[in-house]
Design an enzyme around this catalytic site. Structure first.
Site, PDB file in Angstrom:
ATOM      1  N   HIS A   1      60.806 -18.380 -33.469  1.00 16.88           N
ATOM      2  CA  HIS A   1      60.893 -18.318 -32.015  1.00 16.88           C
ATOM      3  C   HIS A   1      62.272 -18.824 -31.615  1.00 16.88           C
ATOM      4  O   HIS A   1      62.668 -19.911 -32.020  1.00 16.88           O
ATOM      5  CB  HIS A   1      59.788 -19.148 -31.369  1.00 16.88           C
TER       6      HIS A   1
ATOM      7  N   TRP B   1      59.194 -12.976 -24.837  1.00 19.21           N
ATOM      8  CA  TRP B   1      58.227 -13.791 -24.077  1.00 19.21           C
ATOM      9  C   TRP B   1      58.642 -13.773 -22.616  1.00 19.21           C
ATOM     10  O   TRP B   1      59.774 -14.116 -22.305  1.00 19.21           O
ATOM     11  CB  TRP B   1      58.216 -15.228 -24.602  1.00 19.21           C
TER      12      TRP B   1
ATOM     13  N   TYR C   1      64.731 -19.980 -28.820  1.00 19.34           N
ATOM     14  CA  TYR C   1      65.022 -20.469 -27.477  1.00 19.34           C
ATOM     15  C   TYR C   1      66.312 -21.296 -27.535  1.00 19.34           C
ATOM     16  O   TYR C   1      67.311 -20.826 -28.069  1.00 19.34           O
ATOM     17  CB  TYR C   1      63.817 -21.242 -26.931  1.00 19.34           C
TER      18      TYR C   1
ATOM     19  N   ARG D   1      52.121  -8.732 -28.665  1.00 20.59           N
ATOM     20  CA  ARG D   1      51.570  -9.947 -29.265  1.00 20.59           C
ATOM     21  C   ARG D   1      50.649 -10.574 -28.219  1.00 20.59           C
ATOM     22  O   ARG D   1      51.087 -10.915 -27.118  1.00 20.59           O
ATOM     23  CB  ARG D   1      52.686 -10.905 -29.670  1.00 20.59           C
TER      24      ARG D   1
ATOM     25  N   GLU E   1      59.009 -14.714 -30.649  1.00 26.19           N
ATOM     26  CA  GLU E   1      59.209 -15.038 -29.239  1.00 26.19           C
ATOM     27  C   GLU E   1      60.691 -15.297 -29.024  1.00 26.19           C
ATOM     28  O   GLU E   1      61.371 -15.838 -29.899  1.00 26.19           O
ATOM     29  CB  GLU E   1      58.457 -16.311 -28.821  1.00 26.19           C
TER      30      GLU E   1
ATOM     31  N   ASN F   1      50.017 -20.147 -33.218  1.00 28.58           N
ATOM     32  CA  ASN F   1      51.298 -20.238 -32.520  1.00 28.58           C
ATOM     33  C   ASN F   1      51.962 -21.596 -32.749  1.00 28.58           C
ATOM     34  O   ASN F   1      51.320 -22.649 -32.631  1.00 28.58           O
ATOM     35  CB  ASN F   1      51.077 -20.043 -31.013  1.00 28.58           C
ATOM     36  N   GLU F   2      53.244 -21.576 -33.117  1.00 28.84           N
ATOM     37  CA  GLU F   2      54.086 -22.782 -33.209  1.00 28.84           C
ATOM     38  C   GLU F   2      53.275 -23.973 -33.737  1.00 28.84           C
ATOM     39  O   GLU F   2      53.094 -24.978 -33.030  1.00 28.84           O
ATOM     40  CB  GLU F   2      54.692 -23.089 -31.842  1.00 28.84           C
TER      41      GLU F   2
END
Length: 453
Positions: free
Chosen positions: A220, A278, A222, A76, A249, A153-154
């Protein structure tokens, strides 16, 4: 009779001269239920990493070669649309795609300027990202077999995230109207982590708005995804809904919490879901620990790099090259049948109880703060298998359940009953699964009870 023979010979000559085209052949990647198919009609599961090309363009040539050498099938690539960082030109995008293809890597291209729109003052809108893609369309046309277009992105922070559905739908519609036939990937709001479940709850509508039905969703993972229950519930709901999702990610640590990377990897593998770690190298601002290699040197894998590339369910063990590069079709299917129970973390939590001689047991662990808590409940079958379970928890006075994952809750105060969902009700004897709930008020202190459904 002679005329009939000549006619038959002509028909036979036509079928010999004109090859039959596979029903699965396509211009590029397509979506089939939860699966992503390459242009040859073969299932493709992303196994790769992110690379920050727009900030480190001189590192890209070596980075892509090294990423491939370590076993990845996808990269990516971070691009810029011109709002926050200097836009990558069409010529530069062409160069990136050429290098991806030379290294037999599928290229997911994303515009990073949209990150945190609504909270980050300099962030671009999704509409501005679409304008960028249209401006560099010459680099993308004809590359549908090798490129997936990740719009932005995001694209929302935590402020105004409910606007994501309309903005994303409009962006997809505009790209299709402009003639883009690529598979389109869309990131979740809430800085990619969708803790408000805006993407999860509106994904079906967004997918239906794509006239080509060729949209892939990207979460994503996290700090929001720091328990097995949260991970398996989120990914499991897309599986149940029949919609394609990838973990676009994720990391092994983050400033907002400690993601459960073992469960992310195990669940992605069991459900045939792609993942992209990531990131290759070059992180700053206090998150240097997310570098997979030190100083772009493939010979210096960090602990995170070792885990992602060489660990259980990692890239080396599970990656299969896309068949569009001309290799043999993988003999090991990249999409596997999900297990009957939610895969536990590689290291079971200390609250795991021994197999019970009763029907089932439930053990709760709580993370609390002033005025609220998150509870994770581990359900373990006894000496016989279960086809369904329910757990009852008695909450203190003034406590209320506000959110539940990997279970259905009946009631929100007093005695609350939690029942399994479709993918975690069947447990072999001694097997376990987890669910969780969030609440306000004092955290529960009594041991919940478990029974067969």
């Amino acid at each position: 009779m002679r005329r009939l023979l000549l006619l038959a010979l002509a028909v036979l000559t036509f079928f010999v001269a004109v090859p039959l085209v596979s029903a699965n052949a396509a211009a590029g990647f397509t979506v089939s239920g939860t699966r992503i198919l390459d242009a040859n009609g073969n299932a493709f599961v992303m196994r790769g990493v992110n690379h920050a090309h727009t900030w480190y363009p001189t590192r890209t040539t070596q980075a892509l070669a090294d990423i491939k050498a370590l076993g990845a099938n996808t990269v990516r690539v971070v691009l810029a649309g011109g709002q926050r960082w200097t836009a990558n030109s069409a010529a530069d995008v062409t160069n990136v795609i050429t290098q991806c293809r030379a290294n037999r890597l599928i290229c997911v291209l994303e515009v990073h300027d949209t990150t945190g729109y609504g909270e980050e003052s300099a962030a671009a809108t999704l509409d501005q990202a679409v304008t960028y893609w249209i401006n560099v369309k010459s680099a993308l046309a004809g590359q549908e077999r090798y490129v997936i277009l990740n719009i932005g992105n995001e694209p929302y922070g935590n402020t105004g995230a409910t606007a994501w559905t309309t903005a994303t739908t409009n962006a997809i519609t505009r790209l299709r109207a402009a003639g883009f036939e690529h598979s389109i990937m869309v990131d979740a709001p809430n800085w990619g982590q969708d803790w408000q479940f805006v993407m999860r709850d509106n994904a079906a509508a967004v997918f239906a708005a794509d006239p080509q039905r060729n949209t892939i969703f990207s979460i994503h993972m996290y700090g929001v995804f720091d328990t097995a229950a949260e991970i398996t519930d989120y990914l499991g709901r897309f599986r149940t809904a029949g919609l394609p999702i990838v973990v676009g990610e994720f990391g092994h640590n983050h400033s907002d919490g400690n993601p459960d990377e073992d469960t992310i990897l195990a669940t992605a593998q069991s459900l045939g879901i792609g993942y992209l770690g990531w990131s290759w190298s070059g992180n700053g601002g206090g998150v240097e620990y997310l570098d997979l290699v030190t100083n772009f040197d493939a010979n210096q894998l960090t602990s995170w790099g070792q885990r992602l590339f060489n660990g259980a369910n990692g890239i080396k063990a599970t990656s299969r090259e896309a068949s569009v590069f001309g290799g043999a079709t993988p003999t090991t299917p990249p999409v596997t049948t999900p297990p009957a129970t939610t895969p536990p973390p590689t290291t079971p939590p200390p609250t795991t109880p021994p197999p019970s001689s009763g029907v089932c047991t439930a053990v709760v662990s709580v993370n609390s703060w002033g005025g609220g808590f998150v509870a994770t409940v581990r359900v373990t079958a006894g000496s016989a298998a279960l086809t369904g379970w329910n757990v009852s928890a008695v909450l203190p006075s003034g406590t209320a359940v506000t959110n539940t994952w990997s279970a259905q809750a009946t009631g929100s105060t007093g005695t609350v009953r939690f029942t399994n969902v479709s993918y975690n009700g069947t447990l072999a004897a001694g097997a376990s699964t987890e669910f969780g709930f969030q609440g306000t008020g004092a955290s529960p202190t009594t041991t919940p009870t478990c029974a067969a459904a």
